[in-house]
Design a protein around this motif. Structure first.
Motif, PDB file in Angstrom:
ATOM      1  N   ARG A   1      28.030  44.938  -8.951  1.00 19.32           N
ATOM      2  CA  ARG A   1      26.896  44.816  -9.868  1.00 19.32           C
ATOM      3  C   ARG A   1      26.763  43.384 -10.375  1.00 19.32           C
ATOM      4  NH1 ARG A   1      27.789  47.924 -15.241  1.00 19.32           N
ATOM      5  NH2 ARG A   1      29.110  46.081 -15.559  1.00 19.32           N
ATOM      6  N   ARG A   2      25.561  42.875 -10.359  1.00 15.93           N
ATOM      7  CA  ARG A   2      25.294  41.550 -10.861  1.00 15.93           C
ATOM      8  C   ARG A   2      24.998  41.591 -12.354  1.00 15.93           C
ATOM      9  NH1 ARG A   2      21.242  38.298  -7.063  1.00 15.93           N
ATOM     10  NH2 ARG A   2      21.761  36.778  -8.687  1.00 15.93           N
TER      11      ARG A   2
ATOM     12  N   THR B   1      32.131  47.199  -8.211  1.00 12.21           N
ATOM     13  CA  THR B   1      30.905  47.874  -7.763  1.00 12.21           C
ATOM     14  C   THR B   1      29.884  46.912  -7.187  1.00 12.21           C
ATOM     15  OG1 THR B   1      29.926  47.718  -9.970  1.00 12.21           O
ATOM     16  CG2 THR B   1      31.267  49.672  -9.486  1.00 12.21           C
TER      17      THR B   1
ATOM     18  N   THR C   1      25.203  43.606 -20.316  1.00 14.46           N
ATOM     19  CA  THR C   1      25.660  44.134 -19.025  1.00 14.46           C
ATOM     20  C   THR C   1      26.109  42.973 -18.157  1.00 14.46           C
ATOM     21  OG1 THR C   1      24.079  45.951 -19.191  1.00 14.46           O
ATOM     22  CG2 THR C   1      25.033  45.500 -17.018  1.00 14.46           C
TER      23      THR C   1
END
Length: 356
Positions: free
Chosen positions: A160-161, A158, A152
């Motif tokens: 998102r890290r 978005t 991931t």
């Protein structure tokens, strides 16, 4: 900002420079540069002292730098700490008093023709093998790249890290690429140092590396060879060692010119690895022939001085039919006092630039 403004107004040559973007500390190389404060090498040669960081232990000995500092022949101007491939490096900008050096063979010129099959072919007949470090590590890099794609990763849209597993996988892939770069750099430094310390004049070509990378089949191998890095290192190493670097014009037909009689072919396909002269019957390796022609330029440069060397060059666009590239002018004897034939077409003067 200045590079972007100069590129936009036409003051900066080369490819267009875009507007500077935001530099995130997570997606950029970590580095810091110190110009003031306490910067010194400890007497044990295994520690350095930097501002705000204090005393740091080195993995490699700094005895060469420490010896110059003790003798008073060097002065540290700045220090840059940088992270590369999971390792921290410190580099010093040093003002050095260099002694005058002379190459082992100051009067001997050497032509260097770089390529993919052989990294360099010298006019002396020496062949320098291409280690192809990227090809050797390609299998591992692909495995690590696929493993990274399954994790991931970050998403800018978005916000998102990246996950911890993605960060560890990215670090492994970065270390693999860093190892390839270090191996390549080490080999190029050994080659260029040997050339600069041995020969008084080194002649190379002004290759259009950016244009060569447009070839999708050879782009990876061209980038792995490091043609531009060879020329960059030779530029300052020849100056350090009392030699000189001559750069042949980009349009000089080194491969199409016969090193025996001076005749120039109109066409020479890339797959033709042997040069066959129709005028004198010479049969020689293509790269060796180009290296001999480059070495012969040193004598013409000395004769013509710092100005353009007449009687060489070719048209920038090769026609489909008809002779475009021309033979050398009468009187030039590039290879063993052999004769030449009168010119049969247009010529474009080529300027040999001396690196300072």
């Amino acid at each position: 900002m200045k590079n972007w403004a100069d590129s936009r107004s036409g003051k900066r040559a080369g490819r267009p420079v875009g507007f500077p973007r935001f530099k995130s500390r997570r997606r950029s190389t970590s580095s810091v540069r110190f110009t003031t404060g306490t910067i010194r090498v400890e007497p044990d040669r295994m520690h350095v002292v930097l501002p705000r960081l204090g005393r740091l232990k080195l993995h490699e000995s700094a005895r060469k730098l420490a010896r110059r500092l003790d003798n008073g022949t060097a002065r540290i101007m700045s220090a840059t700490v940088r992270r590369d491939g999971g390792r921290w490096h410190v580099s010093f900008t040093v003002e050095v008093e260099r002694a005058e050096h002379a190459p082992a063979r100051p009067g001997a010129p050497v032509g260097v023709d770089v390529g993919i099959k052989h990294l360099a072919v010298l006019s002396t007949g020496e062949l320098v093998e291409n280690p192809r470090h990227l090809v050797a590590a390609q299998r591992r890099i692909r495995i690590l790249g696929r493993a990274l794609s399954r994790k991931t990763g970050p998403d800018r849209r978005t916000g998102r890290r990246a996950s911890k597993r993605w960060e560890r996988a990215a670090a492994r892939l970065g270390r693999a690429h860093a190892r390839v770069a270090n191996l390549r750099r080490n080999g190029l430094h050994k080659l260029t140092t040997r050339l600069a310390t041995t020969y008084g004049t080194v002649v190379v070509e002004d290759l259009n590396v950016v244009g060569m990378l447009a070839n999708r089949r050879l782009a990876r191998h061209i980038a792995d060879a490091g043609f531009a890095e060879i020329r960059r290192q030779l530029a300052y190493k020849t100056m350090w060692n009392g030699g000189r670097l001559l750069v042949a014009d980009r349009w000089y037909p080194s491969s199409k010119t016969c090193s025996g009689c001076g005749a120039v072919k109109t066409k020479l396909a890339l797959h033709e690895r042997e040069y066959r002269c129709e005028a004198c019957g010479l049969v020689i390796d293509r790269d060796r022939n180009a290296a001999l022609n480059l070495a012969a330029l040193a004598a013409e440069f000395d004769t013509a001085g710092s100005g353009p060397v007449a009687g060489r060059g070719a048209d920038r666009k090769t026609r489909v039919r008809g002779q475009v590239a021309v033979k050398r002018q009468p009187g030039t004897t590039p290879a063993g006092q052999t004769g030449t034939v009168p010119p049969q077409g247009r010529t474009i003067d080529r300027v040999l630039a001396k690196a300072h």
